[in-house]
Design a protein around this motif. Sequence first.
Motif, PDB file in Angstrom:
ATOM      1  N   UNK A   1       0.840  -1.197   0.000  1.00 14.78           N
ATOM      2  CA  UNK A   1       0.000   0.000   0.000  1.00 14.78           C
ATOM      3  C   UNK A   1       0.877   1.249   0.000  1.00 14.78           C
ATOM      4  N   UNK A   2       1.902   1.281   0.856  1.00 16.59           N
ATOM      5  CA  UNK A   2       2.802   2.438   0.893  1.00 16.59           C
ATOM      6  C   UNK A   2       3.524   2.625  -0.435  1.00 16.59           C
ATOM      7  N   UNK A   3       3.972   1.534  -1.049  1.00 16.06           N
ATOM      8  CA  UNK A   3       4.647   1.619  -2.338  1.00 16.06           C
ATOM      9  C   UNK A   3       3.694   2.195  -3.395  1.00 16.06           C
ATOM     10  N   UNK A   4       2.453   1.748  -3.394  1.00 15.98           N
ATOM     11  CA  UNK A   4       1.458   2.248  -4.341  1.00 15.98           C
ATOM     12  C   UNK A   4       1.188   3.744  -4.101  1.00 15.98           C
ATOM     13  N   UNK A   5       1.090   4.126  -2.843  1.00 19.57           N
ATOM     14  CA  UNK A   5       0.831   5.531  -2.519  1.00 19.57           C
ATOM     15  C   UNK A   5       2.017   6.412  -2.937  1.00 19.57           C
ATOM     16  N   UNK A   6       3.248   5.944  -2.713  1.00 16.34           N
ATOM     17  CA  UNK A   6       4.423   6.708  -3.154  1.00 16.34           C
ATOM     18  C   UNK A   6       4.424   6.875  -4.670  1.00 16.34           C
ATOM     19  N   UNK A   7       4.049   5.822  -5.385  1.00 12.65           N
ATOM     20  CA  UNK A   7       3.994   5.899  -6.851  1.00 12.65           C
ATOM     21  C   UNK A   7       2.941   6.914  -7.285  1.00 12.65           C
ATOM     22  N   UNK A   8       1.816   6.954  -6.586  1.00 12.03           N
ATOM     23  CA  UNK A   8       0.780   7.936  -6.915  1.00 12.03           C
ATOM     24  C   UNK A   8       1.313   9.358  -6.725  1.00 12.03           C
ATOM     25  N   UNK A   9       2.059   9.595  -5.644  1.00  7.56           N
ATOM     26  CA  UNK A   9       2.634  10.922  -5.393  1.00  7.56           C
ATOM     27  C   UNK A   9       3.648  11.262  -6.474  1.00  7.56           C
ATOM     28  N   UNK A  10       4.488  10.284  -6.856  1.00  7.63           N
ATOM     29  CA  UNK A  10       5.485  10.523  -7.915  1.00  7.63           C
ATOM     30  C   UNK A  10       4.817  10.911  -9.235  1.00  7.63           C
ATOM     31  N   UNK A  11       3.606  10.428  -9.464  1.00  4.93           N
ATOM     32  CA  UNK A  11       2.912  10.694 -10.721  1.00  4.93           C
ATOM     33  C   UNK A  11       2.130  12.007 -10.714  1.00  4.93           C
ATOM     34  N   UNK A  12       2.376  12.855  -9.722  1.00  5.02           N
ATOM     35  CA  UNK A  12       1.728  14.162  -9.688  1.00  5.02           C
ATOM     36  C   UNK A  12       2.727  15.225 -10.112  1.00  5.02           C
ATOM     37  N   UNK A  13       2.209  16.358 -10.566  1.00  3.75           N
ATOM     38  CA  UNK A  13       3.056  17.497 -10.921  1.00  3.75           C
ATOM     39  C   UNK A  13       3.239  18.367  -9.685  1.00  3.75           C
ATOM     40  N   UNK A  14       4.488  18.679  -9.349  1.00  4.42           N
ATOM     41  CA  UNK A  14       4.771  19.531  -8.202  1.00  4.42           C
ATOM     42  C   UNK A  14       4.642  20.993  -8.626  1.00  4.42           C
ATOM     43  N   UNK A  15       3.583  21.656  -8.141  1.00  7.76           N
ATOM     44  CA  UNK A  15       3.360  23.066  -8.481  1.00  7.76           C
ATOM     45  C   UNK A  15       3.790  23.989  -7.347  1.00  7.76           C
ATOM     46  N   UNK A  16       4.366  23.398  -6.284  1.00  8.26           N
ATOM     47  CA  UNK A  16       4.928  24.177  -5.188  1.00  8.26           C
ATOM     48  C   UNK A  16       3.922  25.105  -4.527  1.00  8.26           C
ATOM     49  N   UNK A  17       4.336  26.369  -4.360  1.00  5.64           N
ATOM     50  CA  UNK A  17       3.520  27.365  -3.666  1.00  5.64           C
ATOM     51  C   UNK A  17       2.285  27.781  -4.466  1.00  5.64           C
ATOM     52  N   UNK A  18       2.208  27.394  -5.729  1.00  2.81           N
ATOM     53  CA  UNK A  18       1.041  27.735  -6.561  1.00  2.81           C
ATOM     54  C   UNK A  18      -0.096  26.728  -6.409  1.00  2.81           C
ATOM     55  N   UNK A  19       0.035  25.808  -5.463  1.00  4.39           N
ATOM     56  CA  UNK A  19      -0.946  24.727  -5.329  1.00  4.39           C
ATOM     57  C   UNK A  19      -2.385  25.231  -5.194  1.00  4.39           C
ATOM     58  N   UNK A  20      -2.623  26.164  -4.288  1.00  7.21           N
ATOM     59  CA  UNK A  20      -3.989  26.629  -4.025  1.00  7.21           C
ATOM     60  C   UNK A  20      -4.585  27.258  -5.285  1.00  7.21           C
TER      61      UNK A  20
END
Length: 163
Positions: A96-115
């Motif tokens: 489950x943790x490995x799957x969740x880490x992969x999901x996070x890796x597959x997101x675009x990091x928009x930093x402070x512009x998130x909101x």
Amino acid sequence: MSLKVFDLQCELGHVFEGWFSSLENYDSQQAGGLLSCPVCDNRQIARKLSAPRLNMGRGKDESGAGQEAPLGQPSGKAQPVAALGMEQLAQLQAQVLQHMRQMVRNTEDVGADFVQEARRMHEGEIEERAIRGTATMQERESLARDGIAVMPIPDYLDDDRLQ
């Protein structure tokens, strides 16, 4: 070691499970302010009433033959159940943790512009995509009030923060 699984709820109404080694372990984490909602990071957590499976012994049916008595019923047929051994549970948690880490890796990091990016997607101004970034508790609560679902990412799931 057996684990205690409690249904927990934050003050904003998000319900989630907490796994603890004992009731005392839960109490000490709660008292120390270590518990937080995985959805909104709120730290006002309460344990909900839950219905654990209880071994009620053997009930008797009309013929007097012994049968497993399901909770809430005087008698009845035995129901299928399963239990994981500690090794299997550890493997499941790792997957489950490995799957969740992969999901996070597959997101675009928009930093402070998130909101701003989350609001623009919600309003249909830009195409929806999986993003991550930073937001304060107040910003997350404001997004939630506006119907925009966000959740904090624990450090242990975000490779960028682990480095």
